[in-house]
Scaffold this active site. Structure first.
Site, PDB file in Angstrom:
ATOM      1  N   SER A  18       0.825  -1.201   0.000  1.00 29.23           N
ATOM      2  CA  SER A  18       0.000   0.000   0.000  1.00 29.23           C
ATOM      3  C   SER A  18       0.861   1.254   0.000  1.00 29.23           C
ATOM      4  O   SER A  18       1.979   1.260  -0.517  1.00 29.23           O
ATOM      5  CB  SER A  18      -0.951  -0.046   1.205  1.00 29.23           C
ATOM      6  OG  SER A  18      -1.904   0.989   1.138  1.00 29.23           O
ATOM      7  N   TYR A  71      -4.258   7.512  -7.657  1.00 22.23           N
ATOM      8  CA  TYR A  71      -3.392   6.715  -6.792  1.00 22.23           C
ATOM      9  C   TYR A  71      -3.891   6.742  -5.344  1.00 22.23           C
ATOM     10  O   TYR A  71      -3.958   5.706  -4.671  1.00 22.23           O
ATOM     11  CB  TYR A  71      -1.966   7.250  -6.867  1.00 22.23           C
ATOM     12  CG  TYR A  71      -0.928   6.352  -6.236  1.00 22.23           C
ATOM     13  CD1 TYR A  71      -0.410   5.254  -6.932  1.00 22.23           C
ATOM     14  CD2 TYR A  71      -0.438   6.608  -4.962  1.00 22.23           C
ATOM     15  CE1 TYR A  71       0.554   4.441  -6.361  1.00 22.23           C
ATOM     16  CE2 TYR A  71       0.526   5.798  -4.383  1.00 22.23           C
ATOM     17  CZ  TYR A  71       1.020   4.719  -5.084  1.00 22.23           C
ATOM     18  OH  TYR A  71       1.977   3.910  -4.510  1.00 22.23           O
ATOM     19  N   LYS A 107      -5.221   3.235  -3.537  1.00 22.02           N
ATOM     20  CA  LYS A 107      -4.588   2.673  -2.348  1.00 22.02           C
ATOM     21  C   LYS A 107      -5.559   2.644  -1.166  1.00 22.02           C
ATOM     22  O   LYS A 107      -5.514   1.727  -0.346  1.00 22.02           O
ATOM     23  CB  LYS A 107      -3.330   3.460  -1.987  1.00 22.02           C
ATOM     24  CG  LYS A 107      -2.189   3.290  -2.986  1.00 22.02           C
ATOM     25  CD  LYS A 107      -1.752   1.831  -3.115  1.00 22.02           C
ATOM     26  CE  LYS A 107      -0.557   1.678  -4.037  1.00 22.02           C
ATOM     27  NZ  LYS A 107      -0.115   0.269  -4.198  1.00 22.02           N
TER      28      LYS A 107
END
Length: 251
Positions: A134, A148, A152
């Site tokens: 992660s 992004y 995550k």
């Protein structure tokens, strides 16, 4: 038989470090899945390493089934494949299709991988492990990192849910920190166009001062967790350099 661990995004950076450590220190059998094969990955070739070229957004199920058949089972799954692209602002002219392509790689491939691997992980004699690679971006909305950040955060949510649904398999998300990889090179090259000045300078300064994490440092934690993550970690988001991860760090 030695444990069997699948590593996605295994050809470079963190994935290559994890693959190397699993092979050389922990003497595991490793299935290295990547879009392409690098010379560095080929240097590790042995009977204990199965290299499979695969676009994780398109053909991951077949690759994982092949891996499970090749070794008659799987014990660990390291989900490291990912992309930073596109770096963009939520309200700029980046097409929604680019966001969807990002999620195909950074999130939906995770669902595919878990579905394909879970039957084998349930049967693992050592207790199946899933390690999600992660990022701190999962909790902090860095400007210019919209896809992004969201991907995550969704990864961490998936990890928590998997831990609830599959209590016999340990699922943990790991924050590797600011790692000296191609992602950092990309950020320094083009990040200034979408990030805030303060955020961009933070990454540039970390590189200039030699403070980026070496892939083999956080990679050691990830490799160790893929083999022996405790039940207490399941569903958790842990930092590679936290006190709780101290037993898994490189000595």
């Amino acid at each position: 038989m030695n444990p069997v661990v699948v590593v996605t995004g295994a050809s470079k950076g963190i994935g290559l470090a994890v693959t190397t450590i699993l092979l050389k220190k922990f003497h595991a059998n490793v299935v290295a899945i990547s879009r392409s094969t690098t010379p560095q990955l080929l240097e590790l070739k042995s009977d204990a390493l199965l290299i499979l070229e695969c676009d994780v957004s398109k053909a991951l199920t077949g690759a994982l089934q092949h891996a499970a058949n090749h070794y008659q089972g799987l014990d660990g799954l390291v989900l490291n494949a990912g992309t930073l692209d596109p770096l963009c602002r939520i309200t700029d002219d980046t097409p929604l299709s680019s966001w969807k392509k990002h999620f195909d790689v950074n999130f939906f491939s995770l669902v595919t991988a878990v579905n394909a691997a879970i039957p084998s992980l349930r049967r693992s004699k050592t207790g199946g492990k899933v390690v999600f690679v992660s990022s701190g971006a999962a909790q902090k909305g860095i400007a210019g990192w919209g896809p992004y950040n969201a991907g995550k955060a969704a990864m961490n949510s998936l990890c928590r849910t998997l831990a609830e649904e599959e209590p016999g398999v340990v699922s943990v998300a790991v924050r590797p920190g600011m790692v000296d990889t191609n992602m950092q090179t990309t950020l320094r090259a083009v990040g200034a166009f979408s990030m805030t000045e303060a955020s961009y300078e933070l990454f540039v300064k970390a590189h200039a001062e030699g403070k980026l994490v070496k892939p083999e440092e956080c990679g050691h934690v990830i490799a160790a967790l893929a083999l022996r993550a405790p039940k207490s970690f399941s569903g958790q988001f842990v930092s590679w350099d936290s006190a709780e991860c101290a037993p898994f760090r490189k000595e």
